[in-house]
Structures are given as C-alpha cells and as structure tokens.
Design an enzyme around this catalytic site. Structure first.
Site, mmCIF file in Angstrom:
data_model
loop_
_atom_site.group_PDB
_atom_site.id
_atom_site.type_symbol
_atom_site.label_atom_id
_atom_site.label_comp_id
_atom_site.label_asym_id
_atom_site.label_seq_id
_atom_site.Cartn_x
_atom_site.Cartn_y
_atom_site.Cartn_z
ATOM 1 N N HIS A 86 23.492 -23.819 6.715
ATOM 2 C CA HIS A 86 22.289 -24.151 7.498
ATOM 3 C C HIS A 86 22.028 -25.586 7.339
ATOM 4 C CE1 HIS A 86 18.217 -22.567 9.107
ATOM 5 N NE2 HIS A 86 18.471 -23.548 9.581
ATOM 6 N N ASP A 130 17.587 -20.544 29.641
ATOM 7 C CA ASP A 130 16.261 -20.766 29.271
ATOM 8 C C ASP A 130 15.118 -20.307 30.175
ATOM 9 O OD1 ASP A 130 13.854 -22.136 28.268
ATOM 10 O OD2 ASP A 130 15.208 -23.456 27.165
ATOM 11 N N GLU A 151 19.508 -15.773 4.356
ATOM 12 C CA GLU A 151 20.063 -16.871 3.596
ATOM 13 C C GLU A 151 19.402 -16.874 2.178
ATOM 14 O OE1 GLU A 151 19.653 -20.586 5.858
ATOM 15 O OE2 GLU A 151 20.642 -19.714 7.448
ATOM 16 N N GLY A 185 21.594 -29.619 11.040
ATOM 17 C CA GLY A 185 20.441 -30.781 11.106
ATOM 18 C C GLY A 185 20.310 -31.636 10.250
ATOM 19 N N THR A 205 17.915 -21.274 20.313
ATOM 20 C CA THR A 205 16.493 -20.596 20.602
ATOM 21 C C THR A 205 15.728 -20.677 19.332
ATOM 22 O OG1 THR A 205 17.049 -18.642 20.339
ATOM 23 C CG2 THR A 205 17.445 -19.430 22.496
ATOM 24 N N ARG A 234 18.939 -19.787 14.688
ATOM 25 C CA ARG A 234 18.399 -19.075 13.333
ATOM 26 C C ARG A 234 19.047 -17.837 13.139
ATOM 27 N NH1 ARG A 234 15.811 -22.870 11.955
ATOM 28 N NH2 ARG A 234 13.830 -23.023 11.513
ATOM 29 N N SER A 237 11.748 -25.844 5.111
ATOM 30 C CA SER A 237 11.852 -24.342 5.614
ATOM 31 C C SER A 237 12.173 -23.277 4.741
ATOM 32 C CB SER A 237 13.303 -24.117 6.372
ATOM 33 O OG SER A 237 14.138 -24.475 5.611
ATOM 34 N N ASP A 291 26.332 -21.482 11.316
ATOM 35 C CA ASP A 291 25.309 -22.516 10.212
ATOM 36 C C ASP A 291 24.237 -21.860 9.984
ATOM 37 O OD1 ASP A 291 25.264 -25.164 9.042
ATOM 38 O OD2 ASP A 291 23.534 -25.054 10.454
#
Length: 354
Positions: free
Chosen positions: A249, A146, A232, A252, A174, A207, A45, A227
């Site tokens: 972050h 959603d 960042e 995951g 999202t 995000r 990322s 997170d």
C-alpha cells in the site's frame, strides 16, 4: 493548543509546531485515552476516527493527510461540530506514476507493445484522470468507466463496467463504498469475474475489498499488480506469491504526495485557527535535479525508482507495516531530467502534477 499527530505524517515538526505542543504516536496506537487533552488530531489511514475514538475528548479539528476517507466517520464529526479536513488528491500523481511504472515493466517482461494495448481505467477521479493523461501520451488506448461522472457529464468518453473489463490491462481507482447508487465493494466479483481472461492484467492501487480476493486467487490472469489488500497488514499470502508485484500500500507514498498531504491539512488548520500561512512551508521540497540517461521507458522509470524493491521487501509479510512506515525516499518524475520522453504533467495544480 495540543496536537496529536500520527508519527508517519511527513514533516510534522516543521509544518505544525507553530500551532502548539505536538504529541506523536503510530497511527494504530492513537486511542481515546491519548486524546483526552488534545485539541487537534492529524492522522493518516491507520487511525479509525469515530465516536469510540473521540467521545469525551477536546478534539475540535481532525485532519487526514491521505486521500482515502473510509477510516473517517464524517457523519459523527459533522454531528458533533468537529471540523474535518482531508487531503483528497494529494497522492494522485504518485499512484498514476506507480501504475505506469508497473505497465512499462510488464511490457518489457512480457514483450508487448504498449501502443497496441487497451487500458481500462475503473474510476476516473483524481488518480484515474492523471493515469488517463499519462497513458494517452504513451499511445495506450484507454477505456474510461466512472458512473458518477457519467451521470453528470453524459455518456461521451465513458464506457460501461463490462466494456472496461474487456481491456487488456485493467486498473482500479475507485473509493471503497458499501452503499449508495454505485457501491464498489467487490466491484469485481462473482457477478462479473468471468470477463477476466488468462490474458488480462489486473491492477489494484485503490482499496482492498474492491476486488473479491478469493475469486482473484482462483482465476488465472496474465499478471496481477496488487498494492491494496483486504485485512492489511495481514494480507493474503497466496495472492501475494502469485502476483507480478505485491507491494504494501505504497503506490501513493512519494515524498511529493506526503508533503502535499501535510500541506493541505496545514492550510486548513491555518484557516481554522486564523493563523497566517508561513511561506517557508510551501518550499520544503526542493531536491536537486537528477539526470537519467537511459533511453527506454522501462530503464528510465526503473532508474528513477525500482518498485520491484517494494515487492521484494515484503516477501516476509511481517515486514509489511514496518516497511510502509519507513518507506524509502521516492521523488516524482518531475524532479528528474530524462533522455526518454516520459509523460509530462499537463499543468501543476498546487504542487500536484496533472
């Protein structure tokens, strides 16, 4: 062929070496000059993939081994006939496990019964669906929001955003979007922050930018789990210090998720280059099963992986990026044998729990 690969891509040497010469750099250091003679680009990322990066290079295939897409200019790639592969969904189970771990710790520390709480899940895609399934097994009442799915599937099972924001615990899942029918930038912002009370728990593992951080800092909640951050690694230190968990972050960042991200791009690259799949790549993760003998949800999940360590590791925010790049090994729940009946996978799709 020559491949440029972010040096944080899991298992890059074992997985991608058969395709040609590999060159690695930290994601933030990959630039146009470094790509001039490269055919393949594989990133996470931290690399912005766009015209500025790729114009004048030989790159014909871009693979992103993470779930998000906001660092990729897909329109530019399409217009220039550059094949793009993403690993959306690769870390969904890892993020859902992070959120359940956070909720179980909060329940322990604030002495509340999970079965008497409501959980608003904002975004019911790869992550939100898995979180819903795990929460349901723990007896947590869920409110699912959603709009894109609701437009396709109908209203049944979904609630509007304001209703979801009335939950005891709110968890955001999202993508970050700025346009379209349902933009998510400042989805929780000046127009609706009054719905958040002093008894609300707010979790963001989606995000940075989905929640207005200035308002978040000003509005008192029961607890914040953060997170994902704007700017960042230069995160809001006041928001960090007031959070229940403030992590870099990494929700995951399980070994399973990192492997799956690499494997998904590997399969697409095999297709692109017409290379047969190597069956050995499918079995790179095979840890020994570990027995966990704790008898509560809180103790069991902390014995598997104590996320509080991630919070403590970045009390000095200068360590944010280094800790993220050198994250401790963390395996997902399916690798553990537990006495407490933690939420099980409904099924395995590829190597991902759902």
């Amino acid at each position: 062929m020559k491949l440029m690969i972010d040096d944080s891509v899991w298992g890059f040497e074992k997985i991608f070496s058969d395709f040609g010469e590999i060159v690695t750099l930290p994601g933030r250091q990959i630039d146009r000059q470094s790509l001039l003679d490269c055919d393949i680009l594989i990133v996470r990322s931290r690399t912005r993939v766009d015209k500025e990066l790729l114009q004048g290079t030989k790159v014909q295939f871009v693979g992103s081994t993470v779930a998000g897409l906001d660092h990729i200019d897909e329109a530019y790639l399409l217009e220039n006939n550059i094949t793009f592969a993403s690993a959306q969904g690769c870390n969904a189970n890892a993020v859902a496990e992070y959120v359940i771990s956070a909720i179980s710790n909060l329940a322990h520390d604030y002495s509340f019964d999970l079965s008497k709480k409501t959980l608003g899940i904002i975004g019911v895609g790869n992550v939100g669906t898995r979180l819903y399934f795990k929460a349901k097994q723990l007896g947590i009442t869920t409110l699912l929001n959603d709009p894109p799915r609701q437009e396709i599937e109908g209203k049944e099972g979904f609630v509007d955003l304001n209703t979801a924001l009335s939950a005891d615990i709110i968890s955001f899942h999202t993508p970050l979007t700025f346009s379209g029918s349902h933009p998510t930038y400042n989805l929780l912002g000046g127009h609706n922050f009054e719905l958040i009370t002093q008894d609300t728990i707010v979790i963001n593992t989606a995000r940075g930018g989905i929640i207005d951080e200035d308002l978040w800092l000003k509005n008192k909640t029961k607890a914040n789990v953060i997170d994902c951050w704007e700017e960042e690694p230069y995160i809001n230190t006041k928001l960090q210090s007031s959070a229940y968990w403030a992590t870099p972050h990494i929700a995951g960042h399980s070994i399973d998720a990192k492997y799956m991200g690499s494997y998904m791009i590997y399969k697409d690259l095999c297709s692109f280059t017409k290379t047969p799949l190597n069956n050995e790549v499918e079995h790179l993760i095979n840890p020994a099963v570990v027995a966990i003998n704790e008898i509560t949800l809180h103790e069991t999940l902390n014995a598997i992986y104590p996320f509080i360590d991630d919070d403590l590791a970045i009390k000095n925010i200068l360590k944010f990026e280094d800790y993220r790049r050198n994250y401790p090994d963390r395996f997902e729940w399916r690798h553990f044998q537990t006495r407490f009946d933690i939420p099980k996978a409904k099924k395995i799709v590829g190597f991902i729990d759902v």
